[in-house]
Motif scaffolding. Structure first.
Motif, PDB file in Angstrom:
ATOM      1  N   THR A 297       0.836  -1.195   0.000  1.00 14.77           N
ATOM      2  CA  THR A 297       0.000   0.000   0.000  1.00 14.77           C
ATOM      3  C   THR A 297       0.869   1.243   0.000  1.00 14.77           C
ATOM      4  O   THR A 297       2.048   1.177   0.368  1.00 14.77           O
ATOM      5  CB  THR A 297      -0.933   0.032   1.231  1.00 14.77           C
ATOM      6  OG1 THR A 297      -1.791   1.173   1.147  1.00 14.77           O
ATOM      7  CG2 THR A 297      -0.144   0.117   2.530  1.00 14.77           C
ATOM      8  N   LEU A 298       0.269   2.350  -0.384  1.00 11.47           N
ATOM      9  CA  LEU A 298       0.938   3.651  -0.251  1.00 11.47           C
ATOM     10  C   LEU A 298       0.382   4.434   0.931  1.00 11.47           C
ATOM     11  O   LEU A 298       0.745   5.589   1.135  1.00 11.47           O
ATOM     12  CB  LEU A 298       0.776   4.470  -1.537  1.00 11.47           C
ATOM     13  CG  LEU A 298       1.554   3.969  -2.759  1.00 11.47           C
ATOM     14  CD1 LEU A 298       1.182   4.788  -3.987  1.00 11.47           C
ATOM     15  CD2 LEU A 298       3.058   4.059  -2.510  1.00 11.47           C
ATOM     16  N   ARG A 299      -0.518   3.808   1.674  1.00 14.29           N
ATOM     17  CA  ARG A 299      -1.088   4.503   2.827  1.00 14.29           C
ATOM     18  C   ARG A 299       0.006   4.817   3.845  1.00 14.29           C
ATOM     19  O   ARG A 299       0.886   3.994   4.108  1.00 14.29           O
ATOM     20  CB  ARG A 299      -2.189   3.662   3.473  1.00 14.29           C
ATOM     21  CG  ARG A 299      -3.483   3.699   2.697  1.00 14.29           C
ATOM     22  CD  ARG A 299      -4.567   2.871   3.344  1.00 14.29           C
ATOM     23  NE  ARG A 299      -4.922   3.370   4.672  1.00 14.29           N
ATOM     24  CZ  ARG A 299      -5.983   2.962   5.346  1.00 14.29           C
ATOM     25  NH1 ARG A 299      -6.798   2.054   4.816  1.00 14.29           N
ATOM     26  NH2 ARG A 299      -6.255   3.438   6.540  1.00 14.29           N
ATOM     27  N   LYS A 300      -0.079   5.999   4.431  1.00 13.94           N
ATOM     28  CA  LYS A 300       0.932   6.416   5.389  1.00 13.94           C
ATOM     29  C   LYS A 300       0.425   6.356   6.822  1.00 13.94           C
ATOM     30  O   LYS A 300       1.198   6.559   7.755  1.00 13.94           O
ATOM     31  CB  LYS A 300       1.362   7.855   5.084  1.00 13.94           C
ATOM     32  CG  LYS A 300       2.058   8.019   3.741  1.00 13.94           C
ATOM     33  CD  LYS A 300       2.415   9.478   3.535  1.00 13.94           C
ATOM     34  CE  LYS A 300       3.261   9.656   2.291  1.00 13.94           C
ATOM     35  NZ  LYS A 300       3.610  11.078   2.082  1.00 13.94           N
TER      36      LYS A 300
ATOM     37  N   ALA B 275      -7.626  -0.386   0.638  1.00 14.78           N
ATOM     38  CA  ALA B 275      -6.516  -0.019  -0.239  1.00 14.78           C
ATOM     39  C   ALA B 275      -5.186  -0.571   0.260  1.00 14.78           C
ATOM     40  O   ALA B 275      -4.131  -0.001   0.011  1.00 14.78           O
ATOM     41  CB  ALA B 275      -6.436   1.497  -0.430  1.00 14.78           C
TER      42      ALA B 275
ATOM     43  N   TRP C 119       2.501  10.376  -9.723  1.00 14.34           N
ATOM     44  CA  TRP C 119       2.862   9.234 -10.575  1.00 14.34           C
ATOM     45  C   TRP C 119       2.839   9.660 -12.035  1.00 14.34           C
ATOM     46  O   TRP C 119       1.839  10.159 -12.521  1.00 14.34           O
ATOM     47  CB  TRP C 119       1.891   8.075 -10.357  1.00 14.34           C
ATOM     48  CG  TRP C 119       2.325   6.830 -11.058  1.00 14.34           C
ATOM     49  CD1 TRP C 119       1.797   6.291 -12.168  1.00 14.34           C
ATOM     50  CD2 TRP C 119       3.394   5.972 -10.675  1.00 14.34           C
ATOM     51  NE1 TRP C 119       2.459   5.146 -12.520  1.00 14.34           N
ATOM     52  CE2 TRP C 119       3.458   4.921 -11.617  1.00 14.34           C
ATOM     53  CE3 TRP C 119       4.326   5.979  -9.634  1.00 14.34           C
ATOM     54  CZ2 TRP C 119       4.397   3.889 -11.548  1.00 14.34           C
ATOM     55  CZ3 TRP C 119       5.254   4.954  -9.568  1.00 14.34           C
ATOM     56  CH2 TRP C 119       5.289   3.932 -10.512  1.00 14.34           C
TER      57      TRP C 119
ATOM     58  N   ASN D 248      -1.952   9.719  -0.961  1.00 14.48           N
ATOM     59  CA  ASN D 248      -1.292   8.966   0.114  1.00 14.48           C
ATOM     60  C   ASN D 248      -1.911   7.577   0.262  1.00 14.48           C
ATOM     61  O   ASN D 248      -2.150   7.088   1.374  1.00 14.48           O
ATOM     62  CB  ASN D 248      -1.354   9.737   1.437  1.00 14.48           C
ATOM     63  CG  ASN D 248      -0.396  10.906   1.457  1.00 14.48           C
ATOM     64  OD1 ASN D 248       0.490  11.009   0.603  1.00 14.48           O
ATOM     65  ND2 ASN D 248      -0.566  11.793   2.419  1.00 14.48           N
ATOM     66  N   GLY D 249      -2.202   6.967  -0.860  1.00 12.98           N
ATOM     67  CA  GLY D 249      -2.691   5.594  -0.870  1.00 12.98           C
ATOM     68  C   GLY D 249      -4.172   5.439  -0.655  1.00 12.98           C
ATOM     69  O   GLY D 249      -4.690   4.327  -0.698  1.00 12.98           O
TER      70      GLY D 249
ATOM     71  N   GLU E 290       5.526  16.763   4.990  1.00 14.90           N
ATOM     72  CA  GLU E 290       5.431  15.432   4.373  1.00 14.90           C
ATOM     73  C   GLU E 290       5.046  15.548   2.902  1.00 14.90           C
ATOM     74  O   GLU E 290       4.091  16.262   2.574  1.00 14.90           O
ATOM     75  CB  GLU E 290       4.362  14.601   5.094  1.00 14.90           C
ATOM     76  CG  GLU E 290       4.771  14.133   6.471  1.00 14.90           C
ATOM     77  CD  GLU E 290       5.742  12.974   6.408  1.00 14.90           C
ATOM     78  OE1 GLU E 290       5.530  12.055   5.598  1.00 14.90           O
ATOM     79  OE2 GLU E 290       6.743  13.011   7.152  1.00 14.90           O
ATOM     80  N   PRO E 291       5.743  14.881   2.013  1.00 15.91           N
ATOM     81  CA  PRO E 291       5.296  14.888   0.611  1.00 15.91           C
ATOM     82  C   PRO E 291       3.935  14.209   0.466  1.00 15.91           C
ATOM     83  O   PRO E 291       3.642  13.234   1.176  1.00 15.91           O
ATOM     84  CB  PRO E 291       6.370  14.085  -0.120  1.00 15.91           C
ATOM     85  CG  PRO E 291       7.386  13.700   0.860  1.00 15.91           C
ATOM     86  CD  PRO E 291       6.938  14.079   2.230  1.00 15.91           C
ATOM     87  N   ILE E 292       3.125  14.748  -0.421  1.00 13.99           N
ATOM     88  CA  ILE E 292       1.804  14.166  -0.681  1.00 13.99           C
ATOM     89  C   ILE E 292       1.925  13.312  -1.941  1.00 13.99           C
ATOM     90  O   ILE E 292       2.298  13.819  -3.006  1.00 13.99           O
ATOM     91  CB  ILE E 292       0.758  15.279  -0.885  1.00 13.99           C
ATOM     92  CG1 ILE E 292       0.708  16.175   0.358  1.00 13.99           C
ATOM     93  CG2 ILE E 292      -0.610  14.701  -1.197  1.00 13.99           C
ATOM     94  CD1 ILE E 292      -0.017  17.498   0.120  1.00 13.99           C
ATOM     95  N   VAL E 293       1.619  12.040  -1.802  1.00 16.92           N
ATOM     96  CA  VAL E 293       1.778  11.111  -2.914  1.00 16.92           C
ATOM     97  C   VAL E 293       0.449  10.997  -3.660  1.00 16.92           C
ATOM     98  O   VAL E 293      -0.576  10.629  -3.056  1.00 16.92           O
ATOM     99  CB  VAL E 293       2.248   9.730  -2.419  1.00 16.92           C
ATOM    100  CG1 VAL E 293       2.349   8.750  -3.583  1.00 16.92           C
ATOM    101  CG2 VAL E 293       3.581   9.850  -1.701  1.00 16.92           C
TER     102      VAL E 293
END
Lengths: 253, 294
Positions: free
Chosen positions: A17-20, A111, B20, B79-80, B97-100
């Motif tokens: 996952t990309l969840r933080k 997710a 992305w 962020n996912g 914090e970077p936002i993905v």
């Protein structure tokens, strides 16, 4: 997808996952609490004693059936009873979410990559019996009658009206079990959810009111599920503690 | 623009977006690229993406339309987490914090943040449409508010497909041909609960539409930007209705003894478009669905 040419930010795989955020906290707490309950209930089921004291009866063994004379090894009053509420909770629409996430990891969180990729059948094959949750509900409704009867009996001290702390504990347990059972999704369907046109169905107005009331309770079904689970354990712990002499029950009236 | 004026000056804060970047027509492409943008009060992630497009990466592809949470076009993962870019404020993230920002995982990627969601339109075509009973003698249809209260909630759907994106049956298990997904289950619930509808879709809901794949983990409800309670108000009632018809022996006996007066009819199915796995290009040119520099 075999002809895919681009790389993807997240690939399939358990936990990917990309969840933080701390997404794993919820499933971990669920896993711990449910496991703790299963261990406690199993130990108490096989203990086979201290289910009652005075006018109090533990919800783990209600209704009470004496099993010593049956001659069946390991059979206790709790083992006879627990499968029914156990099945109700196991097939409950809320607990299904909880243990599919925390135990089956399908998926562990939203997710977040799940387990069993390529072998997932959902509730179609082995788990198709989950569709019979309504039958577990019927037993749960019957058990509510027994549990409220136990509360009424807890007020009777050698034929006279009385009130102990144990009665209050039993009352709270009955109240939260009632809220949990009557906020059930299958109960919501049973009382009126299956109706398409309330204005023309037989008893449509009554069924709409019942469905609306259960729908309001249903919003908090998850909360009732956890509180009532804790209530059953606390009620049993209290009655066991009084029965073993670890604590003294306090008479209020 | 007013917000740019607000953002100008020494007090402006900066945020880093990791976006992305990929192109389906470039083999092996795909990487997170960092961009720094100035933020201002009230800024949403879509604003930040537009700022990147305007000044740093004019070829960055993002699909958007209303910027008001009504059109459901700007679905992505921040962020996912599946979210609408236009409804996610920059102030909800820690500045350091970077936002993905990534495209929806479930659908084939076209370019950058744009995915091919046309699978959902093919699924929609498979569902037998609303077919009301004949009008009353005065030429009208009548129904009461309590009859349609439930389904009005489902009509708030803006078809952003975030629920479809987060549903693990589609996302992880890729059961796109066997399971219609939460968006279409609530559409089916709308039809099944409708007081005027005459079509019995339950055999299809059980088999072709695969409701049994749903294990009610409620992620669809968690991500819905319209706060539709998909699982508890739509999918579970639909599961109960399917159980009525296919899994409940007492109901089966009751139906045999007391046949319903107004039995719904099974749908007449048109010739369906042949199934096409995700990622296989549609016959028509899809280029018009990509909006690289809006």
């Amino acid at each position: 997808m075999a002809d895919k040419v681009v790389r993807l930010p997240v690939v399939d795989g358990l936990g990917n996952t990309l969840r933080k955020d701390n997404w794993w906290v919820g499933p971990l707490v669920t896993f711990s609490v449910l496991s703790g309950f299963v261990v406690y209930a199993t130990l108490r089921a096989f203990e086979g004693a201290h289910y009652a004291w005075g006018p109090y009866l533990s919800p783990l063994a209600s209704p009470y059936f004496e099993t010593r004379d049956l001659g069946v090894p390991l059979l206790t009053p709790a083992i006879l009873i627990l499968p029914f509420p156990g099945l109700f909770r196991f097939t409950c629409y809320y607990y299904r979410k909880a243990y599919y996430r925390a135990f089956a990891l399908t998926p562990p969180a939203c997710a977040v990559g799940g387990r069993a990729q390529g072998h997932y059948n959902g509730e179609r094959k082995l788990l198709v019996f989950q569709n019979l949750h309504r039958y577990a509900l019927y037993f749960a409704l019957l058990f509510l009658v027994f549990l409220w009867h136990d509360f009424a009996k807890s007020l009777s001290w050698e034929g006279e009206l009385g009130l102990g702390v144990g009665s209050l504990v039993i009352f709270l347990n009955c109240a939260f079990l009632t809220l949990y059972t009557t906020s059930c999704h299958s109960f919501r369907h049973l009382v009126g959810g299956s109706v398409d046109s309330y204005s023309t169905a037989p008893l449509g107005a009554l069924r709409f009111r019942l469905w609306s009331a259960v729908s309001r309770l249903n919003v908090d079904h998850m909360a009732f599920a956890w509180i009532s689970l804790a209530g059953v354990v606390l009620c049993d712990v209290y009655i066991r503690s009084v029965a073993t002499g670890a604590i003294q029950d306090v008479r209020l009236l | 623009m007013a917000h740019e004026r607000e953002g100008a000056g020494s007090s402006a804060t900066k945020a880093t977006l990791k976006i992305w970047r990929a192109d389906a027509e470039v083999a092996g492409s795909g990487e997170l690229v960092a961009y720094e943008v100035e933020t201002y009060p009230g800024m949403v992630v879509l604003d930040a993406i537009h700022a990147v497009q305007a000044k740093q990466a004019p070829d960055l592809a993002v699909r958007w339309n209303c910027k008001a949470g009504r059109c459901g076009s700007c679905s992505a993962e921040i962020n996912g987490k599946p979210k609408l870019l236009c409804m996610t404020r920059m102030s909800t993230f820690a500045p350091a914090e970077p936002i993905v920002v990534t495209p929806m995982k479930t659908w084939p990627l076209i370019k950058d943040l744009v995915t091919d969601v046309s699978h959902n339109y093919r699924v929609a075509k498979k569902i037998p449409p609303f077919a009301p009973r004949p009008r009353d003698a005065d030429g009208r249809w009548r129904m009461q508010q309590e009859d349609i209260d439930r389904i009005q909630e489902f009509r708030k759907c803006i078809e952003c497909f975030l629920c479809q994106d987060v549903c693990h049956v589609l996302r992880d298990h890729h059961e796109t041909e066997e399971f219609v997904g939460p968006r279409f289950l609530i559409h089916l619930a709308t039809l099944d609960m409708h007081p005027l509808d005459t079509v019995d879709r339950r055999p299809m809901i059980k088999d072709e539409f695969g409701i049994g794949y749903c294990n009610i983990t409620r992620c669809c409800t968690e991500v819905c930007p319209e706060h539709i309670v998909l699982t508890d108000n739509g999918i579970i009632p639909l599961k109960e209705r399917v159980a009525d018809d296919f899994y409940d022996p007492l109901r089966w006996i009751a139906r045999k003894l007391f046949p319903p007066k107004h039995k719904k009819r099974l749908p007449v199915l048109p010739d369906a478009e042949p199934a096409r796995p995700l990622g296989v290009p549609a016959p028509a040119n899809r280029a018009e669905t990509v909006d690289a520099e809006e």
